[in-house]
Design an enzyme around this catalytic site. Structure first.
Site, short mmCIF file in Angstrom:
data_model
loop_
_atom_site.label_atom_id
_atom_site.label_comp_id
_atom_site.label_asym_id
_atom_site.label_seq_id
_atom_site.Cartn_x
_atom_site.Cartn_y
_atom_site.Cartn_z
N LYS A 16 -10.02 -6.03 8.66
CA LYS A 16 -8.94 -6.15 10.02
C LYS A 16 -9.05 -6.25 10.69
CE LYS A 16 -7.50 -1.98 6.72
NZ LYS A 16 -7.16 -0.42 7.14
N LYS B 299 -1.46 -1.17 -4.41
CA LYS B 299 -2.49 -0.36 -3.90
C LYS B 299 -2.04 1.30 -4.01
CE LYS B 299 -4.99 0.17 0.52
NZ LYS B 299 -5.19 -0.64 1.28
N LEU B 300 -2.29 2.23 -4.18
CA LEU B 300 -2.74 3.57 -4.02
C LEU B 300 -3.60 4.59 -3.62
CD1 LEU B 300 -1.66 3.23 -7.87
CD2 LEU B 300 -0.29 3.49 -5.89
N LYS B 301 -2.83 5.11 -3.12
CA LYS B 301 -3.79 6.14 -1.90
C LYS B 301 -4.48 7.57 -3.02
CE LYS B 301 -3.95 3.49 1.56
NZ LYS B 301 -4.76 3.81 2.86
N SER C 6 1.10 -1.24 -0.47
CA SER C 6 0.40 -0.19 -0.14
C SER C 6 0.80 1.02 -0.38
CB SER C 6 -0.97 -0.28 1.07
OG SER C 6 -1.83 1.47 1.71
N LEU D 149 -0.36 -0.20 9.10
CA LEU D 149 0.80 -0.30 9.97
C LEU D 149 1.48 -0.41 10.94
CD1 LEU D 149 0.70 3.88 8.16
CD2 LEU D 149 1.62 1.35 6.82
N GLY E 274 -3.97 -3.71 6.93
CA GLY E 274 -3.15 -3.87 7.70
C GLY E 274 -2.66 -2.31 8.04
N GLU F 153 -11.34 0.48 -3.12
CA GLU F 153 -11.69 0.04 -1.95
C GLU F 153 -11.83 1.46 -0.97
OE1 GLU F 153 -8.20 -1.03 0.02
OE2 GLU F 153 -8.73 -0.89 2.42
N ASP G 71 -13.47 -1.17 3.20
CA ASP G 71 -12.69 -1.25 4.86
C ASP G 71 -12.99 -0.66 6.16
OD1 ASP G 71 -10.97 -0.84 6.11
OD2 ASP G 71 -9.26 0.43 5.12
N ASP H 22 -6.96 3.29 -3.27
CA ASP H 22 -8.07 2.96 -1.64
C ASP H 22 -8.52 4.80 -1.89
OD1 ASP H 22 -8.90 3.28 0.77
OD2 ASP H 22 -6.84 2.08 1.73
O1 OSB Z 1 -7.03 2.06 4.79
O2 OSB Z 1 -5.62 -0.04 4.56
C1 OSB Z 1 -6.23 1.57 4.91
C2 OSB Z 1 -2.34 2.51 6.90
C3 OSB Z 1 -3.36 3.44 7.46
C4 OSB Z 1 -4.85 3.69 7.79
C5 OSB Z 1 -5.54 2.78 7.26
C6 OSB Z 1 -4.83 2.21 6.11
C7 OSB Z 1 -3.30 1.67 5.70
C8 OSB Z 1 -3.23 1.38 4.43
C9 OSB Z 1 -1.71 0.90 4.64
O3 OSB Z 1 -3.06 1.39 3.93
C10 OSB Z 1 -1.93 -0.65 5.21
C11 OSB Z 1 -0.45 -0.93 6.46
O4 OSB Z 1 0.79 -1.05 5.33
O5 OSB Z 1 -0.22 -2.16 6.76
MG MG Z 2 -8.00 1.42 3.31
#
Ligand code: OSB
Ligand code: MG
Length: 368
Positions: free
Chosen positions: A261, A160-162, A135, A291, A289, A212, A237, A187
């Site tokens: 999660k 996955k791109l934010k 991500s 982080l 995840g 997402e 999510d 996402d």
């Molecule tokens: O939306 O999945 C998410 C990290 C923090 C809060 C929300 C998200 C994320 C990630 C990172 O996308 C996922 C990771 O590398 O743990």
């Molecule tokens: Mg997410």
């Protein structure tokens, strides 16, 4: 199980670099590591609530309050026959899934260690490695293109791109041109509304595996309205906070893919119910995840060995996020495959006590 004591350790662990999403920028993991001790055996859990409620509503301070005032005293008083019973025992306290999970996971780990089995084996997983994606937080275009190249070269199975309004097509066009065939997702962390329908429709141009959480962080109805307007499947999510919520999302066809999660859905017992439901309905799922440090990451990896986790998850190498982790085992993927930590029972990791003490902000122990 009789639980003798519970330790609540608040930590602040620096990230190697800031992680930016549509809801903000994070530079460290500020959370609680919960340790339960029973008959000389320890187990560990990690919270995924944030300092401020930027992802969902739970906060670290609120979670610590609920742990101290209610959940820990109840656990010390009542113990439990099986960690799978805890969610039901705590049902009188509404919501707060992340808080409950931090304690529940510590009991699961302790229980598995007492039985001398890996958490994977206790819950019915089997594989010894899991496919993982990466991500990527929001960064300037050149940095993101270089990061995609690097992660693809390292073998990550999905990128996955934010995204957010104003930072979506600008990014997706160049990434897709550079990598026409990779498994790609976006996402939005709830950054769009149905008023953005024209922008959202254009996501169909990039052959994304799924989108997402495009809409509001607690919404089902608008996602159900959006889904038939797009060819790209939706994945939820933030919205999925319990087994009942996941069932509602699937019944409403608000999503076709589930990001699981464990902290967001209220624990491992809840996860097993959701897993059963998704397998029964043929809905693909993957392990998200937050982080996490090595404790939460190890839990995620064991969970993702369940057979219903058919898509690559976000449980990537810890070294992407941390220069130093709080566990001794390196949780590192090779060729996009993350080995399950099996260095001993439970979640199979050992705390790096020296580093843990360095990053500890506060520590309290509650005894029976
Ligand atoms: O939306 O999945 C998410 C990290 C923090 C809060 C929300 C998200 C994320 C990630 C990172 O996308 C996922 C990771 O590398 O743990
Ligand atoms: Mg997410």
């Amino acid at each position: 199980m009789k639980i003798d004591e519970v330790e609540l350790r608040v930590i602040r662990v620096p990230f190697r670099s800031a992680f930016t999403t549509s809801f903000g920028s994070q530079t460290e993991k500020h959370t609680v590591i919960v340790t339960v001790r029973s008959d000389g055996v320890e187990g560990y859990g990690e919270g995924v609530m944030e300092t401020l409620p930027e992802y969902r509503e739970e906060t670290l301070a609120g979670a610590l309050y609920l742990l101290r005032e209610a959940l820990v005293p109840a656990l010390l008083r009542d113990g439990c026959d099986h960690p799978g019973d805890l969610a039901a025992a705590w049902a009188r306290y509404r919501g707060n899934p992340m808080c409950k999970t931090s304690l529940e996971l510590a009991v699961w780990d302790c229980f598995a260690r007492q039985q001398g089995v890996a958490l994977r084996d206790l819950i019915g997983g089997s594989v010894s490695e899991i496919p993982v994606g990466a991500s990527l937080g929001m960064n300037p275009l050149g940095d993101t293109l270089a990061s995609v190249d690097r992660h693809v070269a390292e073998g990550y199975k999905r990128i996955k791109l934010k995204v957010e309004p104003g930072w979506d097509h600008e990014l997706l066009g160049p990434v897709r041109t550079a990598h026409p065939d990779i498994e790609l997702t976006v996402d939005a962390n709830s950054a769009y509304t149905l008023d953005d329908i024209d922008t959202l429709r254009r996501f169909d141009d990039y052959g994304l595996k799924y989108i997402e959480q495009p809409l509001h962080w607690d919404d089902l109805v608008d996602h159900a309205a959006l889904a038939p307007l797009l060819r790209t499947p939706l994945c939820l999510d933030e919205t999925l906070t319990s087994p009942a919520r996941v069932r509602a999302a699937l019944d409403l066809q608000a999503c076709a893919v589930v990001n699981l999660k464990v902290g967001r859905v209220g624990g491992l017992a809840a996860t097993l119910r959701i897993h059963e439901l998704c397998v029964e309905r043929g809905v693909p799922m993957w392990c998200g995840g937050m982080l996490e440090t090595g404790v939460g990451r190890a839990h995620n990896i064991h969970i993702a060995t369940l057979p219903g986790f058919t898509y690559p998850g976000d449980t990537a190498s810890a070294s992407r996020t941390y220069a130093r982790d709080i566990v001794l085992q390196p949780l590192e993927a090779t060729g996009g495959m993350m080995p399950v930590p099996l260095d001993g029972p439970g979640i199979g990791v050992t705390l790096d006590r020296a580093y843990l003490d360095e990053v500890t902000e506060s520590l309290e122990t509650v005894r029976r």
